[in-house]
Design an enzyme around this catalytic site. Structure first.
Site, short mmCIF file in Angstrom:
data_model
loop_
_atom_site.label_atom_id
_atom_site.label_comp_id
_atom_site.label_asym_id
_atom_site.label_seq_id
_atom_site.Cartn_x
_atom_site.Cartn_y
_atom_site.Cartn_z
N SER A 131 36.95 48.56 37.32
CA SER A 131 38.23 48.54 36.61
C SER A 131 39.22 47.67 37.37
O SER A 131 39.18 47.62 38.60
CB SER A 131 38.79 49.96 36.52
N TYR A 147 40.60 57.86 40.41
CA TYR A 147 39.97 56.78 39.65
C TYR A 147 40.07 55.46 40.40
O TYR A 147 39.07 54.77 40.60
CB TYR A 147 40.60 56.67 38.26
N LYS A 151 36.77 53.59 42.13
CA LYS A 151 36.33 52.29 41.60
C LYS A 151 36.45 51.21 42.67
O LYS A 151 35.62 50.29 42.72
CB LYS A 151 37.12 51.92 40.34
#
Length: 176
Positions: A131, A147, A151
């Site tokens: 991402s 998150y 990532k």
């Protein structure tokens, strides 16, 4: 030349669309989903659907055993989860642990479990879905701690894996 793909997190979203597109062009697809019974759209496609929970060591081991010596050309590590804790006050250790387990540790363990199959394949490609939120330089707003960090860890694991396997003709990429 048609290829054999293994796609994780294939029951919805990007994973399901990857499977649709690959199957439509005639590639052979092994589609991993946590809940095979609940993956009606996926099961309707002309692909092999296997149960795979990337957060479960036992599930990854079953995948490896189920692949046997079958050659894989491309692994798409798509399975992932987001974060609910958007601020320091909201983030908890359990959420951080779960994000790292699913978003970075899981893809690495799936790659390890499928390595003999990938070595037997023609293309030798590992794609990890990352991402832009994993960018350290572009993080100007904080938020989504689990998150973002998991990532970013996936990006580093991808880079390390690519460096280690380059001499064997592997291409390892992180995409967003």
């Amino acid at each position: 030349m048609l290829s054999t793909y293994l796609v994780t997190g294939a029951n919805r979203g990007l994973g399901l669309e990857f499977v649709r597109q690959l199957a439509a062009r005639g590639d052979r697809v092994i589609a991993g989903a946590r809940d095979v019974a609940g993956a009606g759209e996926l099961r309707a496609l002309p692909v092999r659907v296997v149960e795979l929970d990337v957060s479960s060591r036992a599930s990854i081991e079953r995948l490896s055993a189920g692949l046997g010596g079958e050659p894989l050309d491309v692994l798409i590590n798509n399975a992932g989860i987001s974060s609910t804790g958007k601020s320091l006050e909201q983030v908890g250790a359990e959420e951080l642990e779960r994000a790292f387990l699913v978003n970075s540790i899981g893809p690495m363990m799936v790659a390890k479990a499928a390595m003999a199959n990938l070595r037997a394949g023609r293309r030798r490609v590992i794609v990890n879905i990352s991402s832009q939120l994993a960018s350290i330089a572009n993080n100007t707003g904080g938020s989504s701690y689990g998150y973002r960090a998991s990532k970013a860890a996936l990006n580093m694991l991808t880079r390390s894996l690519g460096n280690e396997l380059r001499g064997e003709g592997f291409t390892c990429v992180a995409l967003h």
